[in-house]
Write a protein that holds these residues in place. Sequence first.
Motif, short mmCIF file in Angstrom:
data_model
loop_
_atom_site.label_atom_id
_atom_site.label_comp_id
_atom_site.label_asym_id
_atom_site.label_seq_id
_atom_site.Cartn_x
_atom_site.Cartn_y
_atom_site.Cartn_z
N LEU A 133 128.81 17.98 3.21
CA LEU A 133 127.96 16.73 1.56
C LEU A 133 127.85 17.20 0.62
N TRP A 134 127.34 18.45 0.36
CA TRP A 134 127.93 19.04 -1.59
C TRP A 134 129.41 19.40 -1.45
N ILE A 135 130.20 19.12 -1.19
CA ILE A 135 131.61 19.98 -1.28
C ILE A 135 132.58 17.66 -1.31
N PHE A 136 131.55 16.99 -0.68
CA PHE A 136 132.20 15.88 -1.20
C PHE A 136 131.39 15.21 -2.36
N LEU A 137 130.66 15.74 -2.35
CA LEU A 137 130.03 15.45 -3.54
C LEU A 137 130.86 16.07 -5.16
N TRP A 138 130.66 17.29 -4.55
CA TRP A 138 131.77 18.08 -5.53
C TRP A 138 132.73 17.35 -6.07
N ILE A 139 133.82 16.78 -5.10
CA ILE A 139 135.25 16.30 -5.11
C ILE A 139 134.90 14.80 -5.79
N LEU A 140 133.59 14.10 -5.08
CA LEU A 140 133.53 13.08 -5.95
C LEU A 140 132.86 12.92 -7.54
N TRP A 141 132.16 14.13 -7.82
CA TRP A 141 132.79 14.07 -9.09
C TRP A 141 133.68 14.60 -9.99
N PHE A 142 134.24 14.94 -9.66
CA PHE A 142 135.53 15.38 -10.26
C PHE A 142 136.26 13.94 -10.37
N MET A 143 136.52 13.50 -8.95
CA MET A 143 137.08 12.12 -9.35
C MET A 143 136.85 10.86 -10.20
N LEU A 144 135.35 11.32 -10.37
CA LEU A 144 134.86 10.40 -11.60
C LEU A 144 134.58 10.43 -12.45
N LEU A 145 134.73 12.37 -13.43
CA LEU A 145 134.85 12.92 -14.01
C LEU A 145 136.73 12.45 -14.77
N PHE A 146 137.46 12.58 -13.78
CA PHE A 146 138.86 12.29 -14.62
C PHE A 146 139.13 10.88 -14.88
N ARG A 147 138.31 10.36 -13.57
CA ARG A 147 138.22 8.07 -13.97
C ARG A 147 138.05 8.14 -15.18
N ILE A 148 136.75 8.94 -15.54
CA ILE A 148 136.04 7.93 -16.98
C ILE A 148 136.66 8.54 -18.22
N ILE A 149 137.95 9.98 -18.27
CA ILE A 149 138.28 10.39 -19.11
C ILE A 149 139.47 9.60 -19.22
N THR A 150 139.95 9.22 -17.94
CA THR A 150 141.46 8.26 -18.19
C THR A 150 140.67 6.91 -18.72
N ASP A 151 139.69 6.41 -18.24
CA ASP A 151 139.20 5.20 -19.29
C ASP A 151 139.49 4.64 -20.31
N VAL A 152 139.03 6.32 -20.98
CA VAL A 152 138.43 6.75 -22.49
C VAL A 152 140.25 6.24 -23.36
N PHE A 153 140.92 7.34 -22.89
CA PHE A 153 142.50 7.35 -22.83
C PHE A 153 143.03 5.60 -22.60
N ARG A 154 142.93 5.23 -21.61
CA ARG A 154 143.48 3.55 -21.07
C ARG A 154 142.83 2.83 -22.60
N ASP A 155 141.26 2.64 -22.94
CA ASP A 155 141.08 1.58 -23.51
C ASP A 155 141.27 1.28 -25.17
N ASP A 156 141.88 0.10 -26.04
CA ASP A 156 142.73 0.05 -26.53
C ASP A 156 141.98 -0.19 -27.88
N ASP A 157 139.69 -0.49 -27.30
CA ASP A 157 139.41 -0.80 -28.15
C ASP A 157 138.93 0.43 -28.96
#
Length: 137
Positions: free
Chosen positions: A21-45
């Motif tokens: 469970l902890w490994i799964f949550l850790w991987i999920l956390w990093f996926m979410l973090l990288f998705r947010i970082i990608t979204d910040v740089f993708r947003d033209d507004d």
Amino acid sequence: MNAAVTLAADYPLLDVFWTTLWIFLWILWFMLLFRIITDVFRDDDLSGWAKAGWMIFVVFLPFLGVFVYLIARGKGMGNRELSAARQSEQAFRSYVQEAAGGGGSTVDQLARLGELKTSGQITEEEFQAAKAKILAS
């Protein structure tokens, strides 16, 4: 060499569950973090300063930064992802049409077909069949 050897049988099933469970949550956390970082740089507004602010917030206060970002900009995040997917799909479709030679209007296709007939590359029967197919689509 009196070191104790830990066998797999010494690791209870509940501990395996919690570790998984902890490994799964850790991987999920990093996926979410990288998705947010990608979204910040993708947003033209967002301006450059706003992007830098969000990145500082997410890097130095990661849990709070990610949760605040999801609350403040989560809906737009989905819309931007959907827009990027639609643009990618449209680019793929236009590429396939261009590569297949199906691009252009009906008039352009009929003109090319007429040129093939006048140059003698296709017969009258082939011309009529291709013309019917173009007009049907």
